[in-house]
Design an enzyme around this catalytic site. Sequence first.
Site, PDB file in Angstrom:
ATOM      1  N   THR A  43       0.858  -1.189   0.000  1.00 23.06           N
ATOM      2  CA  THR A  43       0.000   0.000   0.000  1.00 23.06           C
ATOM      3  C   THR A  43       0.894   1.239   0.000  1.00 23.06           C
ATOM      4  OG1 THR A  43      -1.649  -1.226   1.254  1.00 23.06           O
ATOM      5  CG2 THR A  43      -1.854   1.180   1.239  1.00 23.06           C
ATOM      6  N   GLU A  83      -6.166 -10.253   6.861  1.00 21.42           N
ATOM      7  CA  GLU A  83      -5.486 -11.257   7.682  1.00 21.42           C
ATOM      8  C   GLU A  83      -6.539 -12.124   8.366  1.00 21.42           C
ATOM      9  OE1 GLU A  83      -2.468  -9.600  10.288  1.00 21.42           O
ATOM     10  OE2 GLU A  83      -1.753  -8.373   8.644  1.00 21.42           O
ATOM     11  N   LYS A 131      -7.148   1.866  -2.994  1.00 26.47           N
ATOM     12  CA  LYS A 131      -6.748   1.158  -1.772  1.00 26.47           C
ATOM     13  C   LYS A 131      -6.962   2.046  -0.537  1.00 26.47           C
ATOM     14  CE  LYS A 131      -5.020  -1.770   1.018  1.00 26.47           C
ATOM     15  NZ  LYS A 131      -5.755  -2.949   1.424  1.00 26.47           N
ATOM     16  N   ASN A 146      -9.805   1.503   2.558  1.00 24.52           N
ATOM     17  CA  ASN A 146      -9.481   1.375   3.982  1.00 24.52           C
ATOM     18  C   ASN A 146     -10.033   2.542   4.796  1.00 24.52           C
ATOM     19  OD1 ASN A 146      -8.342  -1.061   3.661  1.00 24.52           O
ATOM     20  ND2 ASN A 146      -6.240  -0.472   4.084  1.00 24.52           N
ATOM     21  N   LYS A 183     -19.951  -3.854  13.375  1.00 24.68           N
ATOM     22  CA  LYS A 183     -19.960  -4.449  14.700  1.00 24.68           C
ATOM     23  C   LYS A 183     -19.252  -3.506  15.671  1.00 24.68           C
ATOM     24  CE  LYS A 183     -19.555  -8.949  16.837  1.00 24.68           C
ATOM     25  NZ  LYS A 183     -19.266  -8.397  18.142  1.00 24.68           N
ATOM     26  N   CYS A 206      -3.015  -2.244   8.903  1.00 24.71           N
ATOM     27  CA  CYS A 206      -3.489  -1.451   7.763  1.00 24.71           C
ATOM     28  C   CYS A 206      -4.323  -0.229   8.136  1.00 24.71           C
ATOM     29  CB  CYS A 206      -4.278  -2.340   6.806  1.00 24.71           C
ATOM     30  SG  CYS A 206      -3.228  -3.541   5.997  1.00 24.71           S
ATOM     31  N   LYS A 234      -2.579   2.674  10.071  1.00 21.98           N
ATOM     32  CA  LYS A 234      -1.486   3.250   9.269  1.00 21.98           C
ATOM     33  C   LYS A 234      -2.035   3.977   8.035  1.00 21.98           C
ATOM     34  CE  LYS A 234       0.734   0.065   6.583  1.00 21.98           C
ATOM     35  NZ  LYS A 234       0.660   0.358   5.156  1.00 21.98           N
TER      36      LYS A 234
HETATM   37  P1  NAD Z   1       4.975  -7.613   6.687  1.00 20.07           P
HETATM   38  O1  NAD Z   1       5.647  -6.677   7.597  1.00 20.07           O
HETATM   39  O2  NAD Z   1       4.260  -8.788   7.250  1.00 20.07           O
HETATM   40  O3  NAD Z   1       5.999  -8.170   5.590  1.00 20.07           O
HETATM   41  C1  NAD Z   1       6.868  -7.364   4.876  1.00 20.07           C
HETATM   42  C2  NAD Z   1       8.093  -8.200   4.541  1.00 20.07           C
HETATM   43  O4  NAD Z   1       8.925  -7.485   3.634  1.00 20.07           O
HETATM   44  C3  NAD Z   1       8.957  -8.534   5.756  1.00 20.07           C
HETATM   45  O5  NAD Z   1       9.096  -9.943   5.877  1.00 20.07           O
HETATM   46  C4  NAD Z   1      10.294  -7.871   5.433  1.00 20.07           C
HETATM   47  O6  NAD Z   1      11.405  -8.557   5.928  1.00 20.07           O
HETATM   48  C5  NAD Z   1      10.252  -7.866   3.921  1.00 20.07           C
HETATM   49  N1  NAD Z   1      11.217  -6.979   3.281  1.00 20.07           N
HETATM   50  C6  NAD Z   1      11.644  -5.757   3.641  1.00 20.07           C
HETATM   51  N2  NAD Z   1      12.578  -5.305   2.778  1.00 20.07           N
HETATM   52  C7  NAD Z   1      12.727  -6.263   1.841  1.00 20.07           C
HETATM   53  C8  NAD Z   1      13.554  -6.383   0.690  1.00 20.07           C
HETATM   54  N3  NAD Z   1      14.421  -5.444   0.319  1.00 20.07           N
HETATM   55  N4  NAD Z   1      13.446  -7.504  -0.048  1.00 20.07           N
HETATM   56  C9  NAD Z   1      12.606  -8.499   0.296  1.00 20.07           C
HETATM   57  N5  NAD Z   1      11.808  -8.426   1.393  1.00 20.07           N
HETATM   58  C10 NAD Z   1      11.873  -7.324   2.152  1.00 20.07           C
HETATM   59  O7  NAD Z   1       3.968  -6.707   5.839  1.00 20.07           O
HETATM   60  P2  NAD Z   1       2.544  -7.121   5.236  1.00 20.07           P
HETATM   61  O8  NAD Z   1       1.533  -7.097   6.310  1.00 20.07           O
HETATM   62  O9  NAD Z   1       2.690  -8.323   4.374  1.00 20.07           O
HETATM   63  O10 NAD Z   1       2.268  -5.854   4.311  1.00 20.07           O
HETATM   64  C11 NAD Z   1       3.025  -5.603   3.155  1.00 20.07           C
HETATM   65  C12 NAD Z   1       2.389  -4.465   2.382  1.00 20.07           C
HETATM   66  O11 NAD Z   1       1.057  -4.835   1.986  1.00 20.07           O
HETATM   67  C13 NAD Z   1       2.213  -3.177   3.192  1.00 20.07           C
HETATM   68  O12 NAD Z   1       2.334  -2.096   2.340  1.00 20.07           O
HETATM   69  C14 NAD Z   1       0.788  -3.273   3.698  1.00 20.07           C
HETATM   70  O13 NAD Z   1       0.220  -2.005   3.969  1.00 20.07           O
HETATM   71  C15 NAD Z   1       0.104  -3.921   2.510  1.00 20.07           C
HETATM   72  N6  NAD Z   1      -1.108  -4.688   2.834  1.00 20.07           N
HETATM   73  C16 NAD Z   1      -1.132  -5.446   3.972  1.00 20.07           C
HETATM   74  C17 NAD Z   1      -2.271  -6.189   4.247  1.00 20.07           C
HETATM   75  C18 NAD Z   1      -2.355  -7.004   5.520  1.00 20.07           C
HETATM   76  O14 NAD Z   1      -3.477  -7.407   5.884  1.00 20.07           O
HETATM   77  N7  NAD Z   1      -1.244  -7.304   6.177  1.00 20.07           N
HETATM   78  C19 NAD Z   1      -3.373  -6.152   3.387  1.00 20.07           C
HETATM   79  C20 NAD Z   1      -3.292  -5.392   2.233  1.00 20.07           C
HETATM   80  C21 NAD Z   1      -2.139  -4.652   1.968  1.00 20.07           C
END
Ligand code: NAD
Length: 443
Positions: free
Chosen positions: A121, A155, A204, A208, A251, A260, A263
């Site tokens: 995002t 999640e 996006k 949210n 709810k 998300c 942030k």
């Molecule tokens: P997360 O923190 O669980 O995972 C991010 C991963 O990226 C980490 O494992 C980290 O080590 C890795 N990383 C960092 N630098 C890197 C690099 N140079 N090369 C390879 N890997 C690297 O984050 P997330 O929850 O999966 O979210 C990721 C993105 O997706 C964010 O922008 C978030 O806002 C968005 N998003 C998250 C969700 C959710 O429910 N978690 C839903 C939709 C969108």
Amino acid sequence: MKITVAGAGYVGLVTSACLAELGHLVTCIDIQKEKIDMLQSGRSPIYEPGLESMLEKNLSSGQLHFTMNPHHAYSDAEIIFIAVGTPEKHDGSVDLKYIHVVSNLIAYYIENDVIVCTKSTVPVGTNELIQAIIDSRKPPNLQVEVVANPEFLREGSAVLDFFHGDRIVIGTDHHKVASILEQLYLPLKIPILKTDIRSAEMIKYASNAFLATKISFINEMSNFCEKVGANIEEVTFGLGYDKRIGHDFLKAGIGFGGSCFPKDTKALLHLGGHINHPFDLLEAVINVNNRQQSLPVLKAKETIGSLKNKKVALLGLAFKPNTDDVRNAASLTIVKELLEEGAVVTAYDPLAIPNARRILGNTIEYADDIRAALRDAHLAIIATEWEQIKYVPLDVYQNHMRDPIVIDGRNCYPLHEIQKYPITYLSIGRPDVNNARQKKGWE
Ligand code: NAD
């Protein structure tokens, strides 16, 4: 196709496993050695229903690989998905440092033309920035097209959402690239929306922000209901029948958390400041949510006075059920406020204790089961509506606690059930059953 996913977090891992399941050859790269070691041995570093078995299956069939080596990951990929974190900075803006690093690595290591899809995002304009970074460093003979492809998975049901999501957004002005991605997603039979890059990025944030607004709206309404003696559950039921409103996401509780909504709402507010567009509505949504997370401790103090040296059982640490994620969870606010009041906290959660321990350390105690958490407690606070928590028989509170006082931040129990037990029970936006019971002479 040969696909690389950068980031083995909630989004990257689910995307990797599911694309491998669709028959693509997927390499997932992360910078955390511990994560990659676990993944290479077939274990998932995060909990997501259905994920681990899919990882194991595709790892052993050779469809899925994990690596820390950028040459291995990027050199011959046809499509690269960026799924690295975009955390918030102290001022609420988005920290794009991981995006910068990945963009540079892609530019440095690619040896073929490639499509780069951003699932992370990111604020409006970021995909153009990624394109500019890659263009300025890539070999001149190679063509790279950056596409905004925001992720909407939730999640706790992320695998299900990958295969049965509501829509897929592809933001690019490049028709050929859009149709390659359309082909990739076609087997999912999910509506595909093709837009320009900036609109995709905004979809996006708008989604949210709207969902967060719904939650804060209903929470504000629940506080109103408490004051006027109405029941928020009856109100939302009646409200949801209106087709223009619907029943989903209404709810009442102790606010939204997770990685998300908190942030992304702050990021949008911050962006508004830069474009001279004060987003008053969103500011109120955030303020209502902060207030809501503080409700349990406020109610506790109103009910028992000083919390000093009182033993509090905190039931639930994850920001919602079916995940081990505690980022911005209401539980963290509750712990902070309880400790400030001098309370002694014992927490239970079916999955999130290891993640909570990383943040809270030994400032609280952790219990392996609910009964141990409740033993001799003066107060219980329900922060997450896990099935393991919401189906605990009410006599367990009665039998294990010193004083059976329960503050139910997720309205887990029906009021008519509560009325049968000598438990002081406070919930969110519902009438006070304690008074009703007193009137019936049960206390
Ligand atoms: P997360 O923190 O669980 O995972 C991010 C991963 O990226 C980490 O494992 C980290 O080590 C890795 N990383 C960092 N630098 C890197 C690099 N140079 N090369 C390879 N890997 C690297 O984050 P997330 O929850 O999966 O979210 C990721 C993105 O997706 C964010 O922008 C978030 O806002 C968005 N998003 C998250 C969700 C959710 O429910 N978690 C839903 C939709 C969108």
